[in-house]
Design a protein around this motif. Structure first.
Motif, PDB file in Angstrom:
ATOM      1  N   GLY A   1      70.450 -23.336 -33.534  1.00  0.00           N
ATOM      2  CA  GLY A   1      70.679 -24.992 -33.508  1.00  0.00           C
ATOM      3  C   GLY A   1      71.967 -25.129 -34.538  1.00  0.00           C
ATOM      4  N   TRP A   2      71.842 -26.513 -35.030  1.00  0.00           N
ATOM      5  CA  TRP A   2      72.789 -26.814 -35.923  1.00  0.00           C
ATOM      6  C   TRP A   2      72.951 -26.029 -37.103  1.00  0.00           C
ATOM      7  N   SER A   3      71.590 -25.585 -37.748  1.00  0.00           N
ATOM      8  CA  SER A   3      71.597 -25.077 -38.908  1.00  0.00           C
ATOM      9  C   SER A   3      72.285 -23.795 -39.217  1.00  0.00           C
ATOM     10  N   ARG A   4      72.255 -22.854 -37.928  1.00  0.00           N
ATOM     11  CA  ARG A   4      72.932 -21.523 -38.113  1.00  0.00           C
ATOM     12  C   ARG A   4      74.303 -21.710 -37.498  1.00  0.00           C
ATOM     13  N   ASN A   5      74.741 -22.750 -36.809  1.00  0.00           N
ATOM     14  CA  ASN A   5      75.941 -22.914 -36.128  1.00  0.00           C
ATOM     15  C   ASN A   5      76.969 -24.100 -36.304  1.00  0.00           C
ATOM     16  N   GLU A   6      76.601 -24.709 -37.473  1.00  0.00           N
ATOM     17  CA  GLU A   6      77.198 -25.957 -37.791  1.00  0.00           C
ATOM     18  C   GLU A   6      78.791 -25.787 -37.915  1.00  0.00           C
ATOM     19  N   GLU A   7      79.296 -24.933 -38.416  1.00  0.00           N
ATOM     20  CA  GLU A   7      80.684 -24.367 -38.650  1.00  0.00           C
ATOM     21  C   GLU A   7      81.316 -24.552 -37.226  1.00  0.00           C
ATOM     22  N   ARG A   8      80.744 -23.760 -36.352  1.00  0.00           N
ATOM     23  CA  ARG A   8      81.394 -23.728 -34.784  1.00  0.00           C
ATOM     24  C   ARG A   8      81.285 -24.817 -34.058  1.00  0.00           C
ATOM     25  N   LEU A   9      79.995 -25.495 -34.119  1.00  0.00           N
ATOM     26  CA  LEU A   9      79.793 -26.924 -33.519  1.00  0.00           C
ATOM     27  C   LEU A   9      80.719 -27.788 -33.751  1.00  0.00           C
ATOM     28  N   ARG A  10      81.106 -27.790 -35.128  1.00  0.00           N
ATOM     29  CA  ARG A  10      82.028 -28.849 -35.535  1.00  0.00           C
ATOM     30  C   ARG A  10      83.510 -28.587 -35.172  1.00  0.00           C
ATOM     31  N   THR A  11      83.781 -27.343 -34.716  1.00  0.00           N
ATOM     32  CA  THR A  11      85.163 -27.101 -34.137  1.00  0.00           C
ATOM     33  C   THR A  11      85.304 -27.323 -32.692  1.00  0.00           C
TER      34      THR A  11
END
Length: 102
Positions: A89-99
Motif C-alpha cells: 500500500g501507501w506505506s511502502r509505495n508513497e513516493e511512487r504513488l505520488r508520481t
C-alpha cells in the motif's frame, strides 16, 4: 509485470481506474493524483463499488494493503474481471504513488 508497469500500460489506453480505499482523512494527507477515493469504512462502500463497470480495469491501494486486498476479493465476488492490489500500500509505495499521473 509490476503493479506500476501494468497501471501505466492500462492508463495509457484509458482503461485504468486507480482507487484509494483509505479514509477521506488519509486521502487528504496525500494520495496519487489520478486516484479516486472510495472509503472502505463508509456505510455505502459496497454500493459505491456496485456502480462501477464490472468490465473495467481497477487498481487498488490503501495504507498497508489490508483493506485493498479485501476490496479486491469483494470485487471479484461481485463479478469484476480485472482488479489489481498494490502490495504494501501507501506505506511502502508513497513516493511512487505520488508520481503517478505526472
Amino acid at each position: 509485470m509490476s503493479f506500476f508497469a501494468l497501471y501505466e500500460e492500462k492508463s495509457a489506453d484509458g482503461e485504468a481506474v486507480l482507487i484509494d480505499v483509505r479514509t477521506p482523512g488519509e486521502y487528504e494527507d496525500g494520495h496519487a493524483v489520478p486516484a479516486v477515493n472510495i472509503d472502505y469504512y463508509a456505510g455505502d462502500f459496497q454500493n459505491s463499488l456496485d456502480k462501477l463497470d464490472r468490465d473495467g480495469t481497477y487498481f487498488l491501494y490503501c495504507r498497508s494493503g489490508n483493506r485493498s486486498s479485501r476490496t479486491m476479493a469483494l470485487m471479484e465476488k461481485m463479478g469484476f474481471h480485472e482488479v489489481y492490489d498494490l502490495a504494501g500500500g501507501w506505506s511502502r509505495n508513497e513516493e511512487r504513488l505520488r508520481t503517478l499521473g505526472e
